[in-house]
Design an enzyme around this catalytic site. Sequence first.
Site, PDB file in Angstrom:
ATOM      1  N   SER A  32      44.065  39.883  39.572  1.00  0.00           N
ATOM      2  CA  SER A  32      43.745  40.942  40.522  1.00  0.00           C
ATOM      3  C   SER A  32      44.618  40.805  41.756  1.00  0.00           C
ATOM      4  O   SER A  32      45.103  39.711  42.081  1.00  0.00           O
ATOM      5  CB  SER A  32      42.275  40.874  40.930  1.00  0.00           C
ATOM      6  OG  SER A  32      42.027  39.741  41.737  1.00  0.00           O
ATOM      7  N   LYS A  33      44.798  41.922  42.467  1.00  0.00           N
ATOM      8  CA  LYS A  33      45.647  41.921  43.652  1.00  0.00           C
ATOM      9  C   LYS A  33      45.055  41.089  44.779  1.00  0.00           C
ATOM     10  O   LYS A  33      45.755  40.760  45.741  1.00  0.00           O
ATOM     11  CB  LYS A  33      45.875  43.348  44.127  1.00  0.00           C
ATOM     12  CG  LYS A  33      44.610  44.072  44.583  1.00  0.00           C
ATOM     13  CD  LYS A  33      44.900  45.520  44.931  1.00  0.00           C
ATOM     14  CE  LYS A  33      43.651  46.263  45.385  1.00  0.00           C
ATOM     15  NZ  LYS A  33      43.909  47.686  45.657  1.00  0.00           N
ATOM     16  N   ARG A  34      43.782  40.740  44.704  1.00  0.00           N
ATOM     17  CA  ARG A  34      43.175  39.911  45.744  1.00  0.00           C
ATOM     18  C   ARG A  34      43.688  38.476  45.705  1.00  0.00           C
ATOM     19  O   ARG A  34      43.585  37.753  46.688  1.00  0.00           O
ATOM     20  CB  ARG A  34      41.651  39.923  45.615  1.00  0.00           C
ATOM     21  CG  ARG A  34      41.027  41.291  45.883  1.00  0.00           C
ATOM     22  CD  ARG A  34      39.511  41.247  45.739  1.00  0.00           C
ATOM     23  NE  ARG A  34      38.931  42.555  45.951  1.00  0.00           N
ATOM     24  CZ  ARG A  34      38.598  43.060  47.125  1.00  0.00           C
ATOM     25  NH1 ARG A  34      38.803  42.334  48.206  1.00  0.00           N
ATOM     26  NH2 ARG A  34      38.076  44.264  47.231  1.00  0.00           N
ATOM     27  N   ARG A  86      48.187  36.754  52.312  1.00  0.00           N
ATOM     28  CA  ARG A  86      47.505  35.665  51.590  1.00  0.00           C
ATOM     29  C   ARG A  86      48.180  34.335  51.871  1.00  0.00           C
ATOM     30  O   ARG A  86      47.519  33.311  52.090  1.00  0.00           O
ATOM     31  CB  ARG A  86      47.505  35.948  50.076  1.00  0.00           C
ATOM     32  CG  ARG A  86      46.451  36.920  49.600  1.00  0.00           C
ATOM     33  CD  ARG A  86      46.316  36.899  48.072  1.00  0.00           C
ATOM     34  NE  ARG A  86      47.539  37.319  47.425  1.00  0.00           N
ATOM     35  CZ  ARG A  86      47.829  38.568  47.095  1.00  0.00           C
ATOM     36  NH1 ARG A  86      46.964  39.529  47.366  1.00  0.00           N
ATOM     37  NH2 ARG A  86      48.958  38.864  46.499  1.00  0.00           N
TER      38      ARG A  86
END
Length: 497
Positions: A252-254, A467
């Site tokens: 996932s992009k998270r 991130r």
Amino acid sequence: MSVRTRIAPSPTGDPHVGTAYMALFNWVFAKHHGGEFVLRIEDTDQARSTAESEQAIFNALRWLGLEWDAGPDVGGPDGPYRQSERREIYAEYARQLVRDGHAFVCFCTKERLDQVRAAQQAAKQTTRYDGHCLNLDADEVSRRIAAGDEHVIRMCVPEQGECTFTDQLRGAVTIPYSQIDMQVLVKADGMPTYHLAVVVDDHLMGITHILRGEDWLNSVPKHVLLYEYFGWRMPAMVHLPLLRNPDSSKLSKRKNPTSITYYRDEGILPEALINYLALMGWSMPDEREIFSKEEMVAAFDETRISLGGPIFDQTKLSWLNGQYLRSFSEDEFARRVADWMLNEDKLRGLIPLVHERVERLSDLVPLVDYLVGARKSLTPEDFNHKNLQREQVVMVLHHTLAAFDLLRRWQRDDLFNLSQQLAETLQLKFRDFLFPLFVAISGRSVSLPLFDSLLFLGADLSRARLRDALEALNVSGKERKRLDKSFAAMASELPLE
């Protein structure tokens, strides 16, 4: 029987590497058997689907060399290939199901459904529709539809028994009907849900083999029932293992850059990315790691597809990309560098940022280094600021990243307005709020305009740098959970539409 496979992405965001992964295996399977590969656009979510996202899907798949034999932009005998253009087709099949007693009209409100779901959860039962409208009198249904009462169409599901189907990788799979919901087939706006549309489209487009993610396994009984209700033969099914983050969660992009365009802009070669995606779920008979998609077609055997959860490893992808780069002649290497860094589209995007800021062409390099190459590594000291405590810096970075994850459009005004609202909500001066973002994105406290930089870099690369900034600040798991709760409490106040 001529083999026909398909990929059916939704145009609701950046083209996902998971889409490329599924497209690759469908393309290879079809080509290995001398068949056809179809691209279909599943745009029934009209609120989120965009023409820009659709075009990005076309561009990304073509960049990877995965051309389709039929699709929205090339035509074909079974079109149209956008679900939004097939609305009447689905409506007729839905009416057929209702006439034959395999589906029913449901008038239940969201409030009632929420109450039923809450009661089932409290009783530790499987949450599913309770059949409230299943046996409504036909005259009452007609009267309420004529009166304009909002309604959906749901499929009938047996109360007893179980569904057993065959997956080409897993063999026989059995799922009790007690776990299967009476699925909505047509929404209140008249658009079909995935489950009706995919069955109708796969049948009418002559799809013989369905290769998709294993997360669809639990939905197969609904599709089996629909094929039975229509009296159609169901395609063979292959459910591939999903790509995973390093912590084994679904990619996932998270937690990981997921956009195909991110890897293209980072300088990953299309043949290297295709090669790596192939290795995620399959291996050559001779176990070599470097091979072309054409070599994969020649050697393909679906029994060699692995059922393990493949970890999408950035380091391994970079190593593989390096193998390709070092195999090039100097002329080919120069051409690839020029295509990646000096192409007209990229330069056109940079010019407005630097045109009024340079006196010599050599001034370009120090101005744009973080936009066309990797940003320097960060340390906690890079975020020292006279007006901000560490906790505030972390909150700015975390909440901005969380908000960017939810943002539907990556446009300059949207990014600016969202950041401005975040600063107000966090009770920070906008200049102070922007400081950690400048550092995270550019590696320095002063750079080219932040929001223009975000737009140039794109959503996935911008999020990846945020991130990385949080990692540089050594944010703990406990701290992240607290920040997640803090953001959830304020998310409804943000301009995320």
